[in-house]
Enzyme design. Structure first.
Site, PDB file in Angstrom:
ATOM      1  N   HIS A  36       0.821  -1.211   0.000  1.00 38.68           N
ATOM      2  CA  HIS A  36       0.000   0.000   0.000  1.00 38.68           C
ATOM      3  C   HIS A  36       0.858   1.266   0.000  1.00 38.68           C
ATOM      4  O   HIS A  36       0.412   2.329   0.436  1.00 38.68           O
ATOM      5  CB  HIS A  36      -0.978   0.008   1.180  1.00 38.68           C
ATOM      6  CG  HIS A  36      -2.047  -1.030   1.071  1.00 38.68           C
ATOM      7  ND1 HIS A  36      -3.211  -0.826   0.372  1.00 38.68           N
ATOM      8  CD2 HIS A  36      -2.107  -2.302   1.539  1.00 38.68           C
ATOM      9  CE1 HIS A  36      -3.962  -1.923   0.430  1.00 38.68           C
ATOM     10  NE2 HIS A  36      -3.297  -2.833   1.126  1.00 38.68           N
ATOM     11  N   ASP A  38       2.520   1.916  -3.052  1.00 42.20           N
ATOM     12  CA  ASP A  38       2.663   2.263  -4.476  1.00 42.20           C
ATOM     13  C   ASP A  38       1.778   3.429  -4.875  1.00 42.20           C
ATOM     14  O   ASP A  38       2.234   4.373  -5.536  1.00 42.20           O
ATOM     15  CB  ASP A  38       2.430   1.045  -5.387  1.00 42.20           C
ATOM     16  CG  ASP A  38       1.083   0.375  -5.215  1.00 42.20           C
ATOM     17  OD1 ASP A  38       0.387   0.659  -4.209  1.00 42.20           O
ATOM     18  OD2 ASP A  38       0.720  -0.448  -6.078  1.00 42.20           O
ATOM     19  N   SER A  69     -11.313 -18.875 -21.868  1.00 36.88           N
ATOM     20  CA  SER A  69     -10.357 -19.126 -20.799  1.00 36.88           C
ATOM     21  C   SER A  69     -10.461 -20.579 -20.355  1.00 36.88           C
ATOM     22  O   SER A  69     -11.558 -21.155 -20.341  1.00 36.88           O
ATOM     23  CB  SER A  69     -10.628 -18.199 -19.611  1.00 36.88           C
ATOM     24  OG  SER A  69      -9.864 -18.574 -18.492  1.00 36.88           O
ATOM     25  N   GLY A 123      -7.562 -14.567  -7.146  1.00 41.20           N
ATOM     26  CA  GLY A 123      -8.017 -13.953  -5.916  1.00 41.20           C
ATOM     27  C   GLY A 123      -7.072 -14.113  -4.753  1.00 41.20           C
ATOM     28  O   GLY A 123      -7.414 -13.779  -3.620  1.00 41.20           O
ATOM     29  N   SER A 128      -2.962 -11.946 -10.541  1.00 38.42           N
ATOM     30  CA  SER A 128      -3.522 -12.595 -11.725  1.00 38.42           C
ATOM     31  C   SER A 128      -4.134 -11.564 -12.662  1.00 38.42           C
ATOM     32  O   SER A 128      -4.046 -11.701 -13.893  1.00 38.42           O
ATOM     33  CB  SER A 128      -4.566 -13.644 -11.324  1.00 38.42           C
ATOM     34  OG  SER A 128      -5.589 -13.066 -10.533  1.00 38.42           O
ATOM     35  N   GLU A 161      -7.111  -0.885 -15.550  1.00 45.07           N
ATOM     36  CA  GLU A 161      -7.656  -1.426 -14.300  1.00 45.07           C
ATOM     37  C   GLU A 161      -8.294  -0.325 -13.467  1.00 45.07           C
ATOM     38  O   GLU A 161      -9.329  -0.528 -12.837  1.00 45.07           O
ATOM     39  CB  GLU A 161      -6.573  -2.149 -13.503  1.00 45.07           C
ATOM     40  CG  GLU A 161      -7.131  -2.840 -12.271  1.00 45.07           C
ATOM     41  CD  GLU A 161      -6.355  -4.062 -11.849  1.00 45.07           C
ATOM     42  OE1 GLU A 161      -6.670  -4.581 -10.766  1.00 45.07           O
ATOM     43  OE2 GLU A 161      -5.458  -4.504 -12.586  1.00 45.07           O
ATOM     44  N   ASP A 173       1.975  -3.728  -9.554  1.00 45.45           N
ATOM     45  CA  ASP A 173       1.717  -5.051 -10.117  1.00 45.45           C
ATOM     46  C   ASP A 173       2.091  -5.117 -11.592  1.00 45.45           C
ATOM     47  O   ASP A 173       2.793  -6.028 -12.032  1.00 45.45           O
ATOM     48  CB  ASP A 173       0.240  -5.418  -9.943  1.00 45.45           C
ATOM     49  CG  ASP A 173      -0.129  -5.599  -8.489  1.00 45.45           C
ATOM     50  OD1 ASP A 173       0.774  -5.593  -7.632  1.00 45.45           O
ATOM     51  OD2 ASP A 173      -1.337  -5.733  -8.200  1.00 45.45           O
ATOM     52  N   TYR A 223     -10.279  -1.628  -0.431  1.00 50.19           N
ATOM     53  CA  TYR A 223      -9.046  -1.095  -1.014  1.00 50.19           C
ATOM     54  C   TYR A 223      -9.215   0.370  -1.413  1.00 50.19           C
ATOM     55  O   TYR A 223      -8.401   1.225  -1.047  1.00 50.19           O
ATOM     56  CB  TYR A 223      -8.667  -1.939  -2.236  1.00 50.19           C
ATOM     57  CG  TYR A 223      -7.373  -1.545  -2.912  1.00 50.19           C
ATOM     58  CD1 TYR A 223      -6.208  -2.262  -2.693  1.00 50.19           C
ATOM     59  CD2 TYR A 223      -7.317  -0.469  -3.786  1.00 50.19           C
ATOM     60  CE1 TYR A 223      -5.023  -1.916  -3.319  1.00 50.19           C
ATOM     61  CE2 TYR A 223      -6.144  -0.110  -4.415  1.00 50.19           C
ATOM     62  CZ  TYR A 223      -4.999  -0.838  -4.185  1.00 50.19           C
ATOM     63  OH  TYR A 223      -3.830  -0.480  -4.804  1.00 50.19           O
TER      64      TYR A 223
END
Length: 392
Positions: A36, A38, A69, A123, A128, A161, A173, A223
């Site tokens: 936390h 970044d 997928s 998760g 991912s 994102e 990430d 978050y």
């Protein structure tokens, strides 16, 4: 995963033969320390894993982009002639967001058949989502011959994102996925994006990822709330000292101005960020000098700060760290990732691994009713196109 098997799976779903199938890979990441920080313009120290996301792609003659997928039942088809919008909370939003970023940059995207397959626990906090985003951006860049450099792909993946998926993540990430190299941690300044590769050698110790198997949905978690609280803390401190990000505060400055925050809660959030930033800097020194004992202590301190000051841990994570600290041979353990579930990382003497796994499995099941999973956190190569038929 075996590339031959993946290609056969692609042909089974889309037909044709393997002659025009391109294969790409992007790793997941684990963060050694720097949680936390970044999105607060601070330092982080992740490395790329040997787990990751594979993407098989083939151009099509029509304007449809087709998504499948091996990890999720849901597939999708979208026409590139129309605007793109999210599909609920489905996994396909991650590659869809990347396509939108390319379209927004006036890139003409042809029809494509895409098949994703990953071996990152979904998760679990091992990125991912960033792995899916980056492998999509990397593949499009290659297949369309755009020649964009990796920093551009990293930034557009983060933007996708933030704005398409709705997760206000920092850039760590995507950067770790794009810039990681085997045997090295990425020491990144998230404000300037200046970075260096820090070689690490854990000697006779192993870094073990332990999955709580308590799934957390970041976009629906607290978050974004934590990010908003950090913005409040920054506003408070800027009344008396002008800084760009919370991470620009030194520890002495935090102590001097700590009464300026509107509440104890907001002060706690700032205290974690400032302290965690300092721990990253100390960790780089410890890894470079091979001082694993002191690095392990910093891991414990990081977890306690995330638990008590930032409040992003949970009962399951705390149990794993607490029980790990009691086992002979463990010199460090902490939650990794955004929190509210996911995984811990634990630095342990390789001779004590079986004792650790047996004890943690038994005690964690007794206390939570859940069965933990264990993964060896081996460093892996960064994002790449796979030209061979081998397994990686």
């Amino acid at each position: 995963m075996d590339i031959v098997d993946l290609k056969n799976g692609f042909i089974e779903r889309y037909g044709g033969d393997e002659s025009d199938i391109a294969v790409f890979f992007a790793p997941g990441r684990v963060n050694l320390i720097g949680e936390h920080t970044d999105y607060n313009g601070g330092f982080v120290l992740p490395f790329s894993l040997h787990y990751g996301t594979y993407l098989l792609a083939r151009p099509l003659s029509d304007p449809m982009v087709k998504f499948k997928s091996l990890n999720f039942k849901m597939g999708a088809e979208v026409c590139m002639k129309y605007d793109l919008s999210p599909m609920g909370s489905e996994w396909v939003n991650y590659p869809l967001g990347i396509l939108k970023e390319f379209k927004d940059r006036r890139v003409d995207i042809p029809g494509m058949a895409l098949m994703f397959a990953g071996n990152i626990p979904s998760g679990a906090g091992l990125s991912s989502s960033a792995s899916i985003e980056m492998v999509t951006a990397f593949a499009l860049n290659k297949m369309l011959g755009l020649g964009w450099h990796m920093p551009e792909l990293i930034k557009l993946s983060q933007h996708a994102e933030n704005n398409f998926v709705g997760m206000k993540c920092g850039i760590m990430d995507q950067f770790a996925v794009g810039m990681g190299e085997k045997g090295h941690a990425v020491f990144l300044d998230c404000d300037t994006l200046n970075y260096s590769l820090v070689p690490f050698d854990f000697k006779n110790y192993l870094l073990i990822i332990t999955n709580t198997n308590k799934r957390r949905e970041l976009a629906g978690s607290k978050y974004n709330e934590r990010r908003a609280e950090c913005e409040m803390a920054l506003w408070d401190i800027n009344r008396v000292k002008k800084i760009k990000d919370l991470s620009k505060l030194t520890w002495d400055e935090f102590e001097h101005y700590k009464d300026q925050f509107r509440s104890k809660l907001i002060r706690n959030r700032a205290e974690h960020v400032v302290g965690e930033n300092h721990r990253v800097l100390k960790s780089v020194e410890m890894l470079k000098s091979g001082n694993l004992e002191d690095f392990g202590q910093l891991m414990f301190e990081s977890h306690y700060s995330l638990r008590d000051l930032y409040e992003v841990s949970c009962r399951e994570l705390d149990i794993l760290v607490e029980e790990a600290s009691k086992i002979e041979g463990v010199i460090g353990s902490r939650m990794t990732g955004a929190g509210f579930g996911g995984c811990t990382i634990t630095l342990i003497d390789e001779k004590k691994l079986e004792i650790y796994m047996e004890a943690i499995s038994r005690i964690y099941k007794e206390k939570t009713g859940l069965k933990p999973d264990f993964y060896l956190a081996e460093s892996g190569n960064g994002i790449q196109e796979l030209k061979t038929m081998s397994t990686i």
